[in-house]
Write a protein that holds these residues in place. Structure first.
Motif, PDB file in Angstrom:
ATOM      1  N   ALA A  15       0.912  -1.283  -0.051  1.00  0.00           N
ATOM      2  CA  ALA A  15      -0.024  -0.073  -0.097  1.00  0.00           C
ATOM      3  C   ALA A  15       0.791   1.153  -0.163  1.00  0.00           C
ATOM      4  CB  ALA A  15      -1.008   0.048   1.217  1.00  0.00           C
ATOM      5  N   GLN A  16       0.326   2.459  -0.050  1.00  0.00           N
ATOM      6  CA  GLN A  16       0.767   3.691  -0.085  1.00  0.00           C
ATOM      7  C   GLN A  16       0.191   4.721   0.521  1.00  0.00           C
ATOM      8  OE1 GLN A  16       2.125   5.983  -3.531  1.00  0.00           O
ATOM      9  NE2 GLN A  16       0.067   6.106  -4.197  1.00  0.00           N
ATOM     10  N   GLY A  17       0.537   5.906   1.167  1.00  0.00           N
ATOM     11  CA  GLY A  17      -0.264   6.733   1.794  1.00  0.00           C
ATOM     12  C   GLY A  17      -0.752   6.458   2.886  1.00  0.00           C
ATOM     13  N   ILE A  18      -0.282   5.379   3.618  1.00  0.00           N
ATOM     14  CA  ILE A  18      -1.090   4.898   4.881  1.00  0.00           C
ATOM     15  C   ILE A  18       0.072   4.962   6.120  1.00  0.00           C
ATOM     16  CG2 ILE A  18      -3.088   3.885   3.996  1.00  0.00           C
ATOM     17  CD1 ILE A  18      -1.998   1.163   4.651  1.00  0.00           C
ATOM     18  N   ALA A  19      -0.297   4.877   7.151  1.00  0.00           N
ATOM     19  CA  ALA A  19       0.764   5.052   8.320  1.00  0.00           C
ATOM     20  C   ALA A  19       1.614   3.737   8.160  1.00  0.00           C
ATOM     21  CB  ALA A  19       0.235   5.335   9.629  1.00  0.00           C
ATOM     22  N   VAL A  20       0.872   2.499   8.012  1.00  0.00           N
ATOM     23  CA  VAL A  20       1.664   1.191   8.252  1.00  0.00           C
ATOM     24  C   VAL A  20       1.943   0.775   6.604  1.00  0.00           C
ATOM     25  CG1 VAL A  20       1.780  -1.108   8.722  1.00  0.00           C
ATOM     26  CG2 VAL A  20       0.744   0.473  10.331  1.00  0.00           C
ATOM     27  N   ASP A  21       3.282   0.405   6.427  1.00  0.00           N
ATOM     28  CA  ASP A  21       3.735   0.061   5.081  1.00  0.00           C
ATOM     29  C   ASP A  21       4.365  -1.319   4.779  1.00  0.00           C
ATOM     30  OD1 ASP A  21       4.609   0.216   2.404  1.00  0.00           O
ATOM     31  OD2 ASP A  21       6.158   1.525   2.572  1.00  0.00           O
ATOM     32  N   PRO A  22       3.331  -2.279   4.656  1.00  0.00           N
ATOM     33  CA  PRO A  22       4.048  -3.696   4.537  1.00  0.00           C
ATOM     34  C   PRO A  22       4.747  -3.794   3.274  1.00  0.00           C
ATOM     35  CG  PRO A  22       1.756  -3.680   5.086  1.00  0.00           C
ATOM     36  CD  PRO A  22       1.954  -2.552   4.472  1.00  0.00           C
ATOM     37  N   TRP A  23       5.776  -4.879   3.018  1.00  0.00           N
ATOM     38  CA  TRP A  23       6.602  -4.909   1.812  1.00  0.00           C
ATOM     39  C   TRP A  23       7.000  -6.076   1.894  1.00  0.00           C
ATOM     40  CZ3 TRP A  23      11.502  -6.051   2.921  1.00  0.00           C
ATOM     41  CH2 TRP A  23      12.009  -5.654   4.089  1.00  0.00           C
ATOM     42  N   ILE A  24       7.678  -6.629   0.647  1.00  0.00           N
ATOM     43  CA  ILE A  24       8.385  -8.040   0.264  1.00  0.00           C
ATOM     44  C   ILE A  24       9.286  -7.729  -0.860  1.00  0.00           C
ATOM     45  CG2 ILE A  24       6.288  -8.716  -1.114  1.00  0.00           C
ATOM     46  CD1 ILE A  24       7.311 -11.289  -0.183  1.00  0.00           C
ATOM     47  N   SER A  25      10.540  -8.151  -0.766  1.00  0.00           N
ATOM     48  CA  SER A  25      11.443  -8.112  -1.541  1.00  0.00           C
ATOM     49  C   SER A  25      12.236  -9.235  -2.252  1.00  0.00           C
ATOM     50  CB  SER A  25      12.360  -6.926  -1.063  1.00  0.00           C
ATOM     51  OG  SER A  25      13.157  -7.576  -0.219  1.00  0.00           O
ATOM     52  N   TYR A  26      12.665  -9.169  -3.438  1.00  0.00           N
ATOM     53  CA  TYR A  26      13.447 -10.289  -4.028  1.00  0.00           C
ATOM     54  C   TYR A  26      14.589  -9.658  -4.654  1.00  0.00           C
ATOM     55  CZ  TYR A  26      15.112 -14.164  -6.615  1.00  0.00           C
ATOM     56  OH  TYR A  26      15.902 -15.171  -7.251  1.00  0.00           O
ATOM     57  N   GLY A  27      16.128 -10.366  -4.729  1.00  0.00           N
ATOM     58  CA  GLY A  27      17.027  -9.878  -5.223  1.00  0.00           C
ATOM     59  C   GLY A  27      18.077 -11.014  -5.172  1.00  0.00           C
ATOM     60  N   VAL A  28      19.411 -10.433  -5.821  1.00  0.00           N
ATOM     61  CA  VAL A  28      20.372 -11.357  -5.881  1.00  0.00           C
ATOM     62  C   VAL A  28      21.608 -10.440  -5.307  1.00  0.00           C
ATOM     63  CG1 VAL A  28      19.660 -12.807  -7.691  1.00  0.00           C
ATOM     64  CG2 VAL A  28      20.784 -10.758  -8.298  1.00  0.00           C
ATOM     65  N   GLY A  29      22.665 -11.178  -5.112  1.00  0.00           N
ATOM     66  CA  GLY A  29      24.023 -10.423  -4.615  1.00  0.00           C
ATOM     67  C   GLY A  29      25.328 -10.978  -4.470  1.00  0.00           C
ATOM     68  N   TYR A  30      26.030 -10.143  -4.124  1.00  0.00           N
ATOM     69  CA  TYR A  30      27.545 -10.755  -3.997  1.00  0.00           C
ATOM     70  C   TYR A  30      28.085 -10.899  -2.433  1.00  0.00           C
ATOM     71  CZ  TYR A  30      32.760 -10.243  -3.384  1.00  0.00           C
ATOM     72  OH  TYR A  30      33.922 -10.597  -3.024  1.00  0.00           O
ATOM     73  N   ARG A  31      28.954 -11.951  -2.081  1.00  0.00           N
ATOM     74  CA  ARG A  31      28.998 -11.953  -0.694  1.00  0.00           C
ATOM     75  C   ARG A  31      30.447 -12.235  -0.413  1.00  0.00           C
ATOM     76  NH1 ARG A  31      26.392 -12.701   3.928  1.00  0.00           N
ATOM     77  NH2 ARG A  31      24.315 -12.872   2.438  1.00  0.00           N
ATOM     78  N   ARG A  32      31.263 -11.620   0.346  1.00  0.00           N
ATOM     79  CA  ARG A  32      32.743 -11.863   0.505  1.00  0.00           C
ATOM     80  C   ARG A  32      32.792 -12.066   2.345  1.00  0.00           C
ATOM     81  NH1 ARG A  32      37.335  -9.552   2.741  1.00  0.00           N
ATOM     82  NH2 ARG A  32      39.370 -10.021   1.807  1.00  0.00           N
ATOM     83  N   ALA A  33      32.906 -13.556   2.479  1.00  0.00           N
ATOM     84  CA  ALA A  33      33.229 -14.001   3.978  1.00  0.00           C
ATOM     85  C   ALA A  33      34.520 -14.290   4.162  1.00  0.00           C
ATOM     86  CB  ALA A  33      32.105 -15.113   3.919  1.00  0.00           C
ATOM     87  N   VAL A  34      34.982 -14.132   5.484  1.00  0.00           N
ATOM     88  CA  VAL A  34      36.144 -14.364   5.940  1.00  0.00           C
ATOM     89  C   VAL A  34      36.198 -15.478   7.140  1.00  0.00           C
ATOM     90  CG1 VAL A  34      38.432 -13.654   6.817  1.00  0.00           C
ATOM     91  CG2 VAL A  34      37.277 -12.408   4.861  1.00  0.00           C
ATOM     92  N   PHE A  35      36.492 -16.535   7.235  1.00  0.00           N
ATOM     93  CA  PHE A  35      36.188 -17.384   8.448  1.00  0.00           C
ATOM     94  C   PHE A  35      37.844 -17.591   8.811  1.00  0.00           C
ATOM     95  CE2 PHE A  35      32.602 -18.269   5.807  1.00  0.00           C
ATOM     96  CZ  PHE A  35      31.636 -17.875   6.588  1.00  0.00           C
ATOM     97  N   THR A  36      37.827 -17.471  10.372  1.00  0.00           N
ATOM     98  CA  THR A  36      39.144 -17.690  10.796  1.00  0.00           C
ATOM     99  C   THR A  36      39.130 -18.916  11.843  1.00  0.00           C
ATOM    100  OG1 THR A  36      39.614 -15.310  10.646  1.00  0.00           O
ATOM    101  CG2 THR A  36      41.015 -16.613  12.173  1.00  0.00           C
ATOM    102  N   TRP A  37      40.087 -20.008  11.494  1.00  0.00           N
ATOM    103  CA  TRP A  37      40.204 -21.053  12.573  1.00  0.00           C
ATOM    104  C   TRP A  37      41.716 -21.489  12.337  1.00  0.00           C
ATOM    105  CZ3 TRP A  37      37.715 -21.741   7.683  1.00  0.00           C
ATOM    106  CH2 TRP A  37      38.138 -22.580   6.719  1.00  0.00           C
ATOM    107  N   PRO A  38      42.134 -22.238  13.413  1.00  0.00           N
ATOM    108  CA  PRO A  38      43.554 -22.501  13.367  1.00  0.00           C
ATOM    109  C   PRO A  38      43.985 -23.587  12.394  1.00  0.00           C
ATOM    110  CG  PRO A  38      42.468 -23.274  15.366  1.00  0.00           C
ATOM    111  CD  PRO A  38      41.561 -22.622  14.635  1.00  0.00           C
ATOM    112  N   GLU A  39      44.964 -23.629  11.860  1.00  0.00           N
ATOM    113  CA  GLU A  39      45.368 -24.665  10.964  1.00  0.00           C
ATOM    114  C   GLU A  39      45.920 -25.758  11.830  1.00  0.00           C
ATOM    115  OE1 GLU A  39      44.920 -25.091   7.983  1.00  0.00           O
ATOM    116  OE2 GLU A  39      44.563 -22.976   7.161  1.00  0.00           O
TER     117      GLU A  39
END
Length: 259
Positions: free
Chosen positions: A132-156
């Motif tokens: 909806a629009q123009g009202i006080a409460v605005d519900p929404w839903i989204s979909y997308g794609v993306g890139y991720r860079r993760a760094v995990f640390t553990w002892p060798e």
């Protein structure tokens, strides 16, 4: 005979005079029942989203799941932690927004891995649908794609030092699904809640010989929304179906009041 003829003429004249009045009364009653706006389509309300620049800042809790690689569950290394980010969108229509998003997550060590830790940076692009629009409460839903860079640390296992070693992963979020609702106490400022699920796979891993596997991040929290071009800035349109005479009278009254 003349009297009978005269009486018949008078009666027929009275019926002829009464018929237009009856028809006029019936038409007036029908118009009153239908109302002054019958058959007139109301125009749509003002578009309060197209072309607007929309900003959100968010913070919450993020829980990783899945694997970093085949046979290497992420929960053996890290657990859920604090995440924060921001969204920048541009309104495409009354209900759709093109949005770029990014977040950063700090992941503490999992139980039984004291020297482990992790962090994740993600950037995404997607579409948001607003119910909806123009009202006080605005519900929404989204979909997308993306890139991720993760760094995990553990002892060798072969390292002489007990300190952990960083391992960098690069992944593709093939699905970023989120939903939530914002409450606007003021036209340009809102606060809301959200929940988001990101799923993908790491295309680049430190161990090149390992097989890829699916990963995921589930995040929920709160967010602050800012609409620099406030809602409700346009003057209300005149009600559809209002007769020109009434509109002219209202305009005249307003002009007289200003004078």
């Amino acid at each position: 005979m003349l009297g009978v003829a005269a009486a018949g003429w008078v009666l027929s004249a009275n019926q002829a005079l009464a018929q237009p009045a009856d028809q006029t009364t019936a038409a007036a009653e029908e118009e009153e029942e239908a109302g002054p706006e019958a058959g007139v389509k109301r125009p749509a309300g003002p578009d309060e989203r197209s072309g607007h620049l929309l900003l959100q800042g968010r913070a919450g809790y993020s829980q990783p799941f899945g694997g970093m690689a085949a046979g290497q569950p992420v929960t053996d290394t890290v657990s859920g932690g604090f995440a924060f980010g921001a969204n920048l969108g541009i309104g495409l229509s009354r209900v759709t927004v093109l949005e770029a998003s990014g977040s950063y997550t700090l992941l503490p060590a999992a139980a039984g891995c004291s020297d482990c830790s992790g962090r994740s940076l993600d950037l995404g692009l997607g579409f948001v649908y607003h119910v909806a629009q123009g009202i006080a409460v605005d519900p929404w839903i989204s979909y997308g794609v993306g890139y991720r860079r993760a760094v995990f640390t553990w002892p060798e296992a072969s390292a002489a030092s007990p300190t952990g070693t960083d391992h960098v992963f690069h992944g593709l979020d093939v699905a970023r699904i989120a939903l939530g609702a914002d409450f606007y106490p003021a036209p340009s400022f809102g606060v809301g809640v959200f929940a988001e699920l990101d799923a993908g796979t790491y295309l680049s891993r430190p161990d090149k010989g390992s097989d890829p596997t699916a990963y995921g991040f589930f995040q929920f929290g709160v967010r602050l929304s800012l609409d620099p071009l406030p809602r409700g800035t346009r003057p209300p349109a005149a009600s559809a179906g209002t007769s020109p005479r009434i509109a002219a009278q209202a305009t005249g009254f307003q002009g007289a009041a200003r004078r």
